[in-house]
Design a protein around this motif. Structure first.
Motif, PDB file in Angstrom:
ATOM      1  N   ALA A   1      12.405   1.945   9.663  1.00 52.33           N
ATOM      2  CA  ALA A   1      11.005   1.962   9.247  1.00 52.33           C
ATOM      3  C   ALA A   1      10.940   2.179   7.737  1.00 52.33           C
ATOM      4  CB  ALA A   1      10.253   3.065   9.980  1.00 52.33           C
ATOM      5  N   PHE A   2       9.944   1.595   7.091  1.00 48.56           N
ATOM      6  CA  PHE A   2       9.824   1.766   5.637  1.00 48.56           C
ATOM      7  C   PHE A   2       8.367   1.565   5.226  1.00 48.56           C
ATOM      8  CE2 PHE A   2      10.710  -2.703   6.370  1.00 48.56           C
ATOM      9  CZ  PHE A   2       9.793  -3.362   5.558  1.00 48.56           C
ATOM     10  N   ALA A   3       8.063   2.007   4.018  1.00 46.22           N
ATOM     11  CA  ALA A   3       6.744   1.819   3.427  1.00 46.22           C
ATOM     12  C   ALA A   3       6.908   1.031   2.136  1.00 46.22           C
ATOM     13  CB  ALA A   3       6.090   3.164   3.143  1.00 46.22           C
TER      14      ALA A   3
ATOM     15  N   ILE B   1       7.541  -5.615 -11.381  1.00 44.98           N
ATOM     16  CA  ILE B   1       7.565  -7.062 -11.145  1.00 44.98           C
ATOM     17  C   ILE B   1       6.844  -7.848 -12.222  1.00 44.98           C
ATOM     18  CG2 ILE B   1       7.840  -6.773  -8.670  1.00 44.98           C
ATOM     19  CD1 ILE B   1       4.924  -7.280  -8.283  1.00 44.98           C
ATOM     20  N   GLY B   2       6.397  -7.158 -13.271  1.00 48.96           N
ATOM     21  CA  GLY B   2       5.776  -7.848 -14.403  1.00 48.96           C
ATOM     22  C   GLY B   2       4.389  -7.314 -14.695  1.00 48.96           C
ATOM     23  N   GLY B   3       3.985  -7.403 -15.979  1.00 49.85           N
ATOM     24  CA  GLY B   3       2.661  -6.934 -16.363  1.00 49.85           C
ATOM     25  C   GLY B   3       2.477  -5.471 -16.017  1.00 49.85           C
ATOM     26  N   ASP B   4       1.397  -5.189 -15.281  1.00 44.11           N
ATOM     27  CA  ASP B   4       1.136  -3.807 -14.867  1.00 44.11           C
ATOM     28  C   ASP B   4       1.395  -3.609 -13.373  1.00 44.11           C
ATOM     29  OD1 ASP B   4      -1.027  -5.524 -14.297  1.00 44.11           O
ATOM     30  OD2 ASP B   4      -2.389  -3.815 -14.060  1.00 44.11           O
ATOM     31  N   ASP B   5       2.167  -4.507 -12.767  1.00 42.25           N
ATOM     32  CA  ASP B   5       2.432  -4.453 -11.326  1.00 42.25           C
ATOM     33  C   ASP B   5       3.783  -3.800 -11.036  1.00 42.25           C
ATOM     34  OD1 ASP B   5       0.070  -5.765 -10.471  1.00 42.25           O
ATOM     35  OD2 ASP B   5       0.918  -7.681 -11.081  1.00 42.25           O
ATOM     36  N   PHE B   6       3.769  -2.826 -10.109  1.00 44.03           N
ATOM     37  CA  PHE B   6       4.983  -2.135  -9.684  1.00 44.03           C
ATOM     38  C   PHE B   6       5.105  -2.228  -8.163  1.00 44.03           C
ATOM     39  CE2 PHE B   6       3.836  -0.189 -13.678  1.00 44.03           C
ATOM     40  CZ  PHE B   6       5.052   0.040 -14.320  1.00 44.03           C
ATOM     41  N   LEU B   7       6.353  -2.210  -7.661  1.00 46.92           N
ATOM     42  CA  LEU B   7       6.634  -2.127  -6.241  1.00 46.92           C
ATOM     43  C   LEU B   7       7.431  -0.858  -5.976  1.00 46.92           C
ATOM     44  CD1 LEU B   7       7.695  -5.726  -5.088  1.00 46.92           C
ATOM     45  CD2 LEU B   7       5.651  -4.463  -4.409  1.00 46.92           C
ATOM     46  N   VAL B   8       7.115  -0.186  -4.872  1.00 49.92           N
ATOM     47  CA  VAL B   8       7.845   1.014  -4.475  1.00 49.92           C
ATOM     48  C   VAL B   8       8.229   0.868  -3.005  1.00 49.92           C
ATOM     49  CG1 VAL B   8       7.837   3.521  -4.291  1.00 49.92           C
ATOM     50  CG2 VAL B   8       6.528   2.407  -6.111  1.00 49.92           C
ATOM     51  N   LEU B   9       9.503   1.013  -2.728  1.00 50.58           N
ATOM     52  CA  LEU B   9      10.005   0.982  -1.354  1.00 50.58           C
ATOM     53  C   LEU B   9      10.503   2.382  -1.023  1.00 50.58           C
ATOM     54  CD1 LEU B   9      10.824  -0.608   1.207  1.00 50.58           C
ATOM     55  CD2 LEU B   9      13.005  -1.088   0.086  1.00 50.58           C
ATOM     56  N   ALA B  10       9.958   2.968   0.036  1.00 54.26           N
ATOM     57  CA  ALA B  10      10.299   4.360   0.349  1.00 54.26           C
ATOM     58  C   ALA B  10      10.250   4.573   1.859  1.00 54.26           C
ATOM     59  CB  ALA B  10       9.329   5.311  -0.354  1.00 54.26           C
ATOM     60  N   ASP B  11      10.761   5.730   2.278  1.00 52.56           N
ATOM     61  CA  ASP B  11      10.601   6.139   3.666  1.00 52.56           C
ATOM     62  C   ASP B  11       9.158   6.583   3.883  1.00 52.56           C
ATOM     63  OD1 ASP B  11      13.272   5.681   4.271  1.00 52.56           O
ATOM     64  OD2 ASP B  11      13.872   7.700   3.617  1.00 52.56           O
TER      65      ASP B  11
ATOM     66  N   ALA C   1      -1.610   0.428  -3.050  1.00 57.66           N
ATOM     67  CA  ALA C   1      -1.752  -0.145  -1.707  1.00 57.66           C
ATOM     68  C   ALA C   1      -0.416  -0.029  -0.991  1.00 57.66           C
ATOM     69  CB  ALA C   1      -2.188  -1.601  -1.785  1.00 57.66           C
ATOM     70  N   THR C   2      -0.438   0.385   0.265  1.00 52.39           N
ATOM     71  CA  THR C   2       0.802   0.627   1.018  1.00 52.39           C
ATOM     72  C   THR C   2       0.701  -0.007   2.398  1.00 52.39           C
ATOM     73  OG1 THR C   2       1.156   2.754  -0.096  1.00 52.39           O
ATOM     74  CG2 THR C   2       2.332   2.384   1.972  1.00 52.39           C
ATOM     75  N   VAL C   3       1.784  -0.666   2.810  1.00 54.84           N
ATOM     76  CA  VAL C   3       1.881  -1.156   4.179  1.00 54.84           C
ATOM     77  C   VAL C   3       3.068  -0.461   4.846  1.00 54.84           C
ATOM     78  CG1 VAL C   3       3.289  -3.166   3.485  1.00 54.84           C
ATOM     79  CG2 VAL C   3       2.110  -3.179   5.681  1.00 54.84           C
ATOM     80  N   LEU C   4       2.812   0.145   6.009  1.00 49.24           N
ATOM     81  CA  LEU C   4       3.861   0.790   6.798  1.00 49.24           C
ATOM     82  C   LEU C   4       4.453  -0.238   7.761  1.00 49.24           C
ATOM     83  CD1 LEU C   4       2.173   4.201   7.709  1.00 49.24           C
ATOM     84  CD2 LEU C   4       3.842   3.759   5.919  1.00 49.24           C
ATOM     85  N   CYS C   5       5.759  -0.386   7.752  1.00 49.51           N
ATOM     86  CA  CYS C   5       6.447  -1.374   8.587  1.00 49.51           C
ATOM     87  C   CYS C   5       7.398  -0.652   9.535  1.00 49.51           C
ATOM     88  CB  CYS C   5       7.223  -2.370   7.731  1.00 49.51           C
ATOM     89  SG  CYS C   5       6.178  -3.326   6.591  1.00 49.51           S
ATOM     90  N   THR C   6       7.101  -0.724  10.813  1.00 51.87           N
ATOM     91  CA  THR C   6       7.987  -0.148  11.825  1.00 51.87           C
ATOM     92  C   THR C   6       8.997  -1.203  12.263  1.00 51.87           C
ATOM     93  OG1 THR C   6       6.390  -0.769  13.519  1.00 51.87           O
ATOM     94  CG2 THR C   6       6.238   1.468  12.623  1.00 51.87           C
TER      95      THR C   6
ATOM     96  N   ALA D   1       6.304  -8.976   5.020  1.00 54.93           N
ATOM     97  CA  ALA D   1       5.843  -7.667   4.541  1.00 54.93           C
ATOM     98  C   ALA D   1       4.904  -7.830   3.349  1.00 54.93           C
ATOM     99  CB  ALA D   1       7.045  -6.806   4.164  1.00 54.93           C
ATOM    100  N   ALA D   2       5.260  -8.747   2.429  1.00 54.10           N
ATOM    101  CA  ALA D   2       4.399  -8.989   1.267  1.00 54.10           C
ATOM    102  C   ALA D   2       3.058  -9.571   1.689  1.00 54.10           C
ATOM    103  CB  ALA D   2       5.112  -9.931   0.295  1.00 54.10           C
ATOM    104  N   ALA D   3       3.067 -10.445   2.708  1.00 54.55           N
ATOM    105  CA  ALA D   3       1.820 -11.021   3.198  1.00 54.55           C
ATOM    106  C   ALA D   3       0.915  -9.950   3.789  1.00 54.55           C
ATOM    107  CB  ALA D   3       2.119 -12.105   4.235  1.00 54.55           C
ATOM    108  N   CYS D   4       1.499  -8.955   4.463  1.00 57.97           N
ATOM    109  CA  CYS D   4       0.714  -7.845   5.009  1.00 57.97           C
ATOM    110  C   CYS D   4       0.152  -6.970   3.895  1.00 57.97           C
ATOM    111  CB  CYS D   4       1.570  -7.006   5.953  1.00 57.97           C
ATOM    112  SG  CYS D   4       2.095  -7.851   7.458  1.00 57.97           S
ATOM    113  N   LEU D   5       0.843  -6.904   2.770  1.00 63.19           N
ATOM    114  CA  LEU D   5       0.425  -6.047   1.654  1.00 63.19           C
ATOM    115  C   LEU D   5      -0.713  -6.673   0.847  1.00 63.19           C
ATOM    116  CD1 LEU D   5       1.051  -3.385   0.159  1.00 63.19           C
ATOM    117  CD2 LEU D   5       2.771  -4.639  -1.163  1.00 63.19           C
ATOM    118  N   ALA D   6      -0.783  -8.013   0.828  1.00 53.46           N
ATOM    119  CA  ALA D   6      -1.737  -8.704  -0.034  1.00 53.46           C
ATOM    120  C   ALA D   6      -3.193  -8.281   0.205  1.00 53.46           C
ATOM    121  CB  ALA D   6      -1.583 -10.219   0.124  1.00 53.46           C
TER     122      ALA D   6
END
Length: 553
Positions: A398-400, A445-455, A483-488, A498-503
């Motif tokens: 599982a991850f966020a 990922i560019g400009g002012d956009d960041f990605l965080v992958l965590a438990d 914005a966060t999407v939880l993926c089990t 996962a990216a499509a769910c986050l959009a």
């Protein structure tokens, strides 16, 4: 009267390490010139045992130092309860049991599983290693496969057309502490698919066909840097294991000298005790230098080689390349070129790793990482994060996955200047890195956009640390959106899904006022607005409704 041995010959096919390109061992294949002795052996356990003994003796005549893979039907082990004649043949050939891997071959139907497991335990106690052969093209039950706990699992090449299956088998191997191999590889495309699926070893016509003489050279296709992404902790030492040149601890200096002079590719010899545990390490150059002196041969030839050796440097099979370098760094500089022995949970040697292989792989990893870093924040880009997402999906974890950006960043740049905007982006990146818990990955990922992958458990502290801070650029207050999407396990198939769910969650977060945080779950409609306020309708004056419930996407 003619015997089956009169028309039986053996061929040798190398098992290749896909990371180093070195030969990890030789599988001995029976090649009858007439009749079908293999079909008879399937029905006759005694005949199958005699075939295994003949295979070991054939390898002994070739005087190869490489580890051996000997095929035995699963039913043979269950019926005989062990292979005492094979153990004797290995000793007579001057080999050690842990240099021999028994390839357990199907069929498994009607094989008494308890008897099979007891026979495997007996042979494993003698030092033999085990491989589950023909997985994917045979009938081995998954429960039995887990109970056997083999050190190697061989997949049929036909499974390469089903990448998800190969990845799942790599996950199983990681849990069992085993290596994954693919047999029957015939094309470079299959080799690339094996690497992409996580296979560490392979064999087939592409590398070298079965031959009466063990192959001295094998062909390994050039490896693309993008084929396998290394984890942050560095590649596993399993990927670099080479066969070790082993001799008993009582070996004389003359025996070691004969081995080294007859095998120019051997960089050193490990002296092991009767259980296979390394006790001394003999370095090729230092040993031969001692022996080549004016009185070297006379002084040392009949004396124990251990007197010219050093304490062995060892690492466990679960170590990473960085941990091996830590071992090498301890001690005198004159030993930096020594091979490091890799040992199993019992301390028995399973092979060696060379410093040059590790340094090359780690350098390539660093170059690839540097090429993907954002020049402003020195954080990795989206490729590193999405690659880790795919690894967690394949591992069933599982991850966020979170996306964060600066609200109205164009206005910040236009009003405060690009230098102030750049400094704000760097500060946000540093804050995310400080807030990231163990195992979390932060990417820019560019400009002012960041990605965080965590438990999932680490979300609240991370969100609080970045959203509660007072941000400004050029004296102008600034807010952030998260914005966060939880993926089990099983909720998404890859990073794209996962990216499509986050959009839509990103869009929902940007629609809120102030520092905002929207959280959703993959495959579940709706989202939860944990921070931020909805803009009031034009007719509602200054009224503001704070969202804290579940909202529709």
């Amino acid at each position: 009267m003619h015997s089956w041995t009169d028309t039986l010959r053996f061929a040798f096919q190398p098992v290749v390490n896909l990371t180093t390109g070195a030969v990890a061992g030789l599988e001995i294949l029976a090649r009858p010139e007439a009749g079908d002795v293999l079909a008879e052996a399937r029905r006759d356990p005694g005949l199958d045992c005699r075939l295994a003994v003949a295979a070991v003796r054939a390898a002994a005549r070739m005087e190869t130092l490489l580890p051996l893979f000997v095929n035995v039907f699963a039913g043979t082990l269950a019926d005989l309860g062990g292979l005492p004649s094979l153990h004797d043949a290995v000793r007579e050939a001057g080999r050690l049991p842990w240099e021999v891997t028994i390839d357990l071959c199907p069929p498994y139907t009607h094989v008494p599983q308890r008897a099979l497991l007891e026979a495997v335990a007996t042979l494993r106690g003698q030092g033999f290693r085990f491989c589950a052969d023909g997985v994917g093209d045979g009938d081995v039950p998954l429960r039995l496969l887990s109970d056997l706990s083999p050190g190697l699992l061989k997949l049929d090449a036909s499974l390469l057309a089903r990448p998800a299956v190969v990845r799942s088998m790599r996950t199983l191997c990681d849990e069992l502490g085993a290596l994954l191999a693919v047999e029957g590889v015939e094309t470079e495309g299959q080799c690339a698919a094996a690497l992409a699926g996580g296979a560490q070893l392979a064999q087939g016509e592409l590398f070298a066909p079965p031959a009466r003489l063990p192959a001295a050279d094998v062909y390994v296709p050039p490896r693309s840097p993008a084929e396998v992404a290394a984890p942050r902790t560095g590649p596993s030492v399993r990927e670099f294991v080479r066969p070790a040149a082993l001799l008993p601890a009582t070996a004389s200096a003359g025996q070691v000298r004969a081995l080294l002079t007859g095998s120019p590719d051997v960089s050193g010899v490990l002296l092991v005790d009767t259980t296979g545990v390394p006790v001394r390490s003999v370095h090729r150059s230092r040993f031969l230098l001692s022996m080549s002196g004016r009185y070297g041969h006379a002084l040392y030839a009949d004396r124990p080689a251990a007197k010219l050796g050093d304490p062995p440097r060892t690492v466990g099979v679960d170590a990473t390349a960085w941990e091996v370098l830590d071992v090498v760094a301890v001690g005198g500089r004159d030993r930096t070129s020594d091979d490091v022995a890799v040992v199993d949970e019992y301390g028995r040697c399973v092979g060696t790793v060379r410093l040059a292989d590790l340094v090359r792989a780690l350098a390539e990893t660093r170059v690839e990482e540097a090429a993907g870093l954002n020049p402003l924040t020195r954080l990795p880009g989206s490729d590193a994060i999405t690659g880790e997402v795919d690894r967690r999906i394949a591992a069933g974890r599982a991850f966020a996955l979170s996306w964060l950006d600066v609200d109205h960043f164009k206005q910040v740049n236009d009003g405060a200047g690009f230098a102030a905007g750049d400094e704000l982006i760097r500060a946000v990146g540093r804050a995310l890195q400080r807030a990231a818990s163990d195992g979390a990955r932060v990417g820019h990922i560019g400009g002012d956009d960041f990605l965080v992958l965590a438990d999932p458990d680490g979300l609240d502290p991370l969100a609080a640390s970045v959203l509660d801070a007072d941000w400004s650029a050029g004296g102008r207050p600034v807010t952030l959106s998260l914005a966060t999407v939880l993926c089990t396990p099983g909720s998404v198939s890859d990073h794209r899904q996962a990216a499509a769910c986050l959009a839509p969650l990103k869009k929902a977060a940007k629609a809120l006022h102030g520092a905002s945080w929207v959280l959703g779950r993959a495959g579940v409609p709706g989202h939860e607005a944990r921070r931020g306020s909805r803009p009031a309708p034009a007719s509602a004056g200054c009224a503001v409704a704070v969202e804290r419930g579940v909202q529709g996407v």
